[in-house]
Design a protein around this motif. Sequence first.
Motif, PDB file in Angstrom:
ATOM      1  N   TRP A 110      35.069  40.772  49.317  1.00 30.58           N
ATOM      2  CA  TRP A 110      34.551  42.141  49.237  1.00 30.58           C
ATOM      3  C   TRP A 110      35.484  43.040  48.442  1.00 30.58           C
ATOM      4  N   ASP A 111      36.795  42.797  48.549  1.00 30.87           N
ATOM      5  CA  ASP A 111      37.747  43.550  47.728  1.00 30.87           C
ATOM      6  C   ASP A 111      37.530  43.254  46.249  1.00 30.87           C
ATOM      7  N   LEU A 112      37.326  41.984  45.910  1.00 33.45           N
ATOM      8  CA  LEU A 112      37.094  41.623  44.510  1.00 33.45           C
ATOM      9  C   LEU A 112      35.830  42.297  43.981  1.00 33.45           C
ATOM     10  N   PHE A 113      34.792  42.332  44.790  1.00 34.47           N
ATOM     11  CA  PHE A 113      33.556  43.019  44.386  1.00 34.47           C
ATOM     12  C   PHE A 113      33.814  44.506  44.194  1.00 34.47           C
ATOM     13  N   ARG A 114      34.481  45.132  45.156  1.00 35.44           N
ATOM     14  CA  ARG A 114      34.724  46.580  45.125  1.00 35.44           C
ATOM     15  C   ARG A 114      35.568  46.976  43.927  1.00 35.44           C
ATOM     16  N   TRP A 115      36.566  46.166  43.608  1.00 39.12           N
ATOM     17  CA  TRP A 115      37.479  46.504  42.523  1.00 39.12           C
ATOM     18  C   TRP A 115      36.945  46.104  41.154  1.00 39.12           C
ATOM     19  N   GLY A 116      35.837  45.378  41.113  1.00 42.73           N
ATOM     20  CA  GLY A 116      35.248  44.983  39.838  1.00 42.73           C
ATOM     21  C   GLY A 116      35.993  43.886  39.113  1.00 42.73           C
ATOM     22  N   ILE A 117      36.744  43.066  39.845  1.00 40.04           N
ATOM     23  CA  ILE A 117      37.508  41.995  39.216  1.00 40.04           C
ATOM     24  C   ILE A 117      37.032  40.617  39.682  1.00 40.04           C
ATOM     25  N   ALA A 118      35.840  40.554  40.249  1.00 41.59           N
ATOM     26  CA  ALA A 118      35.320  39.287  40.778  1.00 41.59           C
ATOM     27  C   ALA A 118      35.138  38.247  39.673  1.00 41.59           C
ATOM     28  N   VAL A 119      34.601  38.652  38.537  1.00 38.21           N
ATOM     29  CA  VAL A 119      34.365  37.692  37.444  1.00 38.21           C
ATOM     30  C   VAL A 119      35.689  37.099  36.977  1.00 38.21           C
ATOM     31  N   GLU A 120      36.708  37.919  36.859  1.00 34.05           N
ATOM     32  CA  GLU A 120      38.019  37.449  36.405  1.00 34.05           C
ATOM     33  C   GLU A 120      38.662  36.498  37.414  1.00 34.05           C
ATOM     34  N   LYS A 121      38.635  36.854  38.678  1.00 38.96           N
ATOM     35  CA  LYS A 121      39.339  36.079  39.703  1.00 38.96           C
ATOM     36  C   LYS A 121      38.554  34.874  40.211  1.00 38.96           C
ATOM     37  N   LEU A 122      37.227  34.948  40.201  1.00 34.57           N
ATOM     38  CA  LEU A 122      36.425  33.874  40.771  1.00 34.57           C
ATOM     39  C   LEU A 122      36.031  32.807  39.750  1.00 34.57           C
ATOM     40  N   ASN A 123      36.449  32.934  38.527  1.00 33.93           N
ATOM     41  CA  ASN A 123      36.188  31.901  37.519  1.00 33.93           C
ATOM     42  C   ASN A 123      37.452  31.115  37.207  1.00 33.93           C
ATOM     43  N   ALA A 124      38.217  30.858  38.227  1.00 31.90           N
ATOM     44  CA  ALA A 124      39.462  30.110  38.080  1.00 31.90           C
ATOM     45  C   ALA A 124      39.233  28.646  38.444  1.00 31.90           C
ATOM     46  N   PRO A 125      40.115  27.780  38.006  1.00 33.38           N
ATOM     47  CA  PRO A 125      39.986  26.368  38.386  1.00 33.38           C
ATOM     48  C   PRO A 125      40.197  26.185  39.887  1.00 33.38           C
TER      49      PRO A 125
END
Length: 102
Positions: free
Chosen positions: A32-47
């Motif tokens: 939910w923090d990743l969604f709120r901060w708008g960095i989900a695409v960057e952080k969730l596309n990791a190996p």
Amino acid sequence: MPKITDTNPTVLREKIRKERMIELAFEGHRLWDLFRWGIAVEKLNAPVYGSPFYVEDESVMNKRNGETDVYSRWYVNTRAFVAGQEVWPIPQSEQNINPNLR
């Protein structure tokens, strides 16, 4: 804990993000923090890596791009999070209560 003396908002934001990641680990807040901060695409596309363990023949290890991981972990896959997946529809029950949500 050392006092925080930075006044730069960008630096403070990164410190807060790191602190929340550490302090609230395994409590269900990270996504939910990743969604709120708008960095989900960057952080969730990791190996994605598996646990490290010793093998005698390292040629059997699954590696990413042929490179051995610095922590000797097994490469599993890469996540495929797409921008827009963090936006969910407003429930119909809430729209019925407040027609301005439509």
